[in-house]
Design a protein around this motif. Structure first.
Motif, mmCIF file in Angstrom:
data_model
loop_
_atom_site.group_PDB
_atom_site.id
_atom_site.type_symbol
_atom_site.label_atom_id
_atom_site.label_comp_id
_atom_site.label_asym_id
_atom_site.label_seq_id
_atom_site.Cartn_x
_atom_site.Cartn_y
_atom_site.Cartn_z
ATOM 1 N N TYR A 1 -2.627 2.238 1.027
ATOM 2 C CA TYR A 1 -3.726 1.395 1.504
ATOM 3 C C TYR A 1 -4.288 1.854 2.834
ATOM 4 O O TYR A 1 -3.565 2.306 3.712
ATOM 5 C CB TYR A 1 -3.244 -0.053 1.672
ATOM 6 N N HIS A 2 -5.620 1.694 2.958
ATOM 7 C CA HIS A 2 -6.351 1.894 4.209
ATOM 8 C C HIS A 2 -7.571 0.983 4.161
ATOM 9 O O HIS A 2 -8.269 0.926 3.144
ATOM 10 C CB HIS A 2 -6.800 3.352 4.355
ATOM 11 N N ASN A 3 -7.810 0.249 5.236
ATOM 12 C CA ASN A 3 -8.956 -0.645 5.352
ATOM 13 C C ASN A 3 -9.019 -1.656 4.202
ATOM 14 O O ASN A 3 -10.069 -1.928 3.641
ATOM 15 C CB ASN A 3 -10.253 0.161 5.454
ATOM 16 N N ASN A 4 -7.848 -2.165 3.840
ATOM 17 C CA ASN A 4 -7.672 -3.174 2.786
ATOM 18 C C ASN A 4 -8.161 -2.687 1.413
ATOM 19 O O ASN A 4 -8.554 -3.476 0.567
ATOM 20 C CB ASN A 4 -8.359 -4.488 3.151
ATOM 21 N N GLU A 5 -8.111 -1.367 1.229
ATOM 22 C CA GLU A 5 -8.531 -0.762 -0.040
ATOM 23 C C GLU A 5 -7.412 0.155 -0.542
ATOM 24 O O GLU A 5 -6.865 0.947 0.223
ATOM 25 C CB GLU A 5 -9.802 0.048 0.197
ATOM 26 N N GLU A 6 -7.085 0.032 -1.827
ATOM 27 C CA GLU A 6 -6.094 0.927 -2.407
ATOM 28 C C GLU A 6 -6.729 2.304 -2.570
ATOM 29 O O GLU A 6 -7.692 2.472 -3.306
ATOM 30 C CB GLU A 6 -5.600 0.412 -3.759
ATOM 31 N N LYS A 7 -6.178 3.293 -1.856
ATOM 32 C CA LYS A 7 -6.719 4.652 -1.866
ATOM 33 C C LYS A 7 -6.087 5.516 -2.953
ATOM 34 O O LYS A 7 -6.689 6.485 -3.406
ATOM 35 C CB LYS A 7 -6.504 5.324 -0.504
ATOM 36 N N ASN A 8 -4.857 5.200 -3.333
ATOM 37 C CA ASN A 8 -4.147 5.959 -4.353
ATOM 38 C C ASN A 8 -2.888 5.189 -4.710
ATOM 39 O O ASN A 8 -2.602 4.135 -4.110
ATOM 40 C CB ASN A 8 -3.821 7.378 -3.869
ATOM 41 N N ARG A 9 -2.122 5.712 -5.665
ATOM 42 C CA ARG A 9 -0.898 5.050 -6.099
ATOM 43 C C ARG A 9 0.059 6.104 -6.635
ATOM 44 O O ARG A 9 -0.360 7.026 -7.335
ATOM 45 C CB ARG A 9 -1.218 4.013 -7.175
ATOM 46 N N LEU A 10 1.342 5.959 -6.290
ATOM 47 C CA LEU A 10 2.358 6.851 -6.849
ATOM 48 C C LEU A 10 2.462 6.613 -8.350
ATOM 49 O O LEU A 10 2.210 5.500 -8.822
ATOM 50 C CB LEU A 10 3.718 6.583 -6.206
ATOM 51 N N PRO A 11 2.861 7.647 -9.101
ATOM 52 C CA PRO A 11 3.104 7.430 -10.529
ATOM 53 C C PRO A 11 4.150 6.318 -10.724
ATOM 54 O O PRO A 11 5.074 6.180 -9.933
ATOM 55 C CB PRO A 11 3.650 8.776 -11.012
ATOM 56 N N ALA A 12 3.993 5.533 -11.781
ATOM 57 C CA ALA A 12 4.849 4.355 -12.014
ATOM 58 C C ALA A 12 6.336 4.695 -12.043
ATOM 59 O O ALA A 12 7.167 3.908 -11.606
ATOM 60 C CB ALA A 12 4.444 3.667 -13.311
ATOM 61 N N ASN A 13 6.694 5.862 -12.543
ATOM 62 C CA ASN A 13 8.107 6.237 -12.626
ATOM 63 C C ASN A 13 8.606 6.917 -11.350
ATOM 64 O O ASN A 13 9.688 7.483 -11.340
ATOM 65 C CB ASN A 13 8.343 7.145 -13.837
ATOM 66 N N SER A 14 7.822 6.860 -10.277
ATOM 67 C CA SER A 14 8.176 7.551 -9.032
ATOM 68 C C SER A 14 8.210 6.614 -7.828
ATOM 69 O O SER A 14 7.910 7.032 -6.722
ATOM 70 C CB SER A 14 7.182 8.684 -8.770
#
Length: 196
Positions: A109-122
């Motif tokens: 997160y940055h500036n209350n926005e999801e910028k990316n996400r780790l893979p679910a199994n990671s």
């Protein structure tokens, strides 16, 4: 001329021996002057627990920096980079322009926005090593030495490594002597006077 030479030798250092004491370089660690009010820093500035956040004591001045955190105990936590304007009593971070963080749920997160996400199994677990590279544009995340291909950007200005904890989380920082080799071209955080 001999008097000038003798003066130069006699005026240096410790009153005439000619030796100039070396200044010890500071160690990068968590900064007890820049931490939340309910944060506890132990293990010589390497472990954080309690509730809130803490900045490292060295900004990321060099072009390519690398640092790691070991998750000693799970809970609510976040790791990334932040400016000195970040609210270190606010959990979770990443709600404003002053922090860019990986949260314990794998979101970045940055500036209350999801910028990316780790893979679910990671998702990082207890005992895992989470590494970060930062090149003044992009932050990348590594889990146990493996690139997660999860870049994030957007933060501006002078930034520091930042970590926050809550709900019994305990994390240890590693700013040198890494568990995993730094990615090619990246190195430990250097204080500004070490860069030159």
């Amino acid at each position: 001329m001999a008097a000038l030479f003798r003066c130069c030798l006699g005026c240096c250092g410790d009153g005439g021996s000619g030796h100039i004491p070396l200044k010890e370089m500071p160690i990068v660690q968590l900064d007890t002057h820049h931490m939340g009010t309910d944060v506890v820093i132990v293990k010589s500035g390497r472990r954080i627990c309690g509730t809130g956040g803490c900045l490292a004591n060295a900004p990321l001045h060099q072009n390519k920096s690398y640092f790691e955190f070991k998750i000693q105990s799970t809970g609510v936590w976040g790791i990334g980079v932040a400016t000195q304007k970040v609210n270190l009593n606010q959990v979770p971070m990443g709600r404003d322009t002053n922090s860019l963080v990986l949260r314990h749920d794998g979101s970045v997160y940055h500036n209350n926005e999801e910028k990316n996400r780790l893979p679910a199994n990671s998702l990082p677990q207890e005992g895992d090593i989470v590494g970060f590279t930062y090149d003044h544009v992009e932050m990348n995340i590594y889990l146990n030495g493996k690139n997660m291909h999860c870049p994030a950007s957007g933060i501006r200005g002078t930034v520091y490594p930042v970590v926050y904890v809550d709900d019994s989380a305990i994390l240890d920082c590693q700013f040198s002597d890494f568990y995993h080799p730094a990615p090619q071209g990246f190195e430990k955080i250097l204080f500004e006077q070490q860069i030159f």
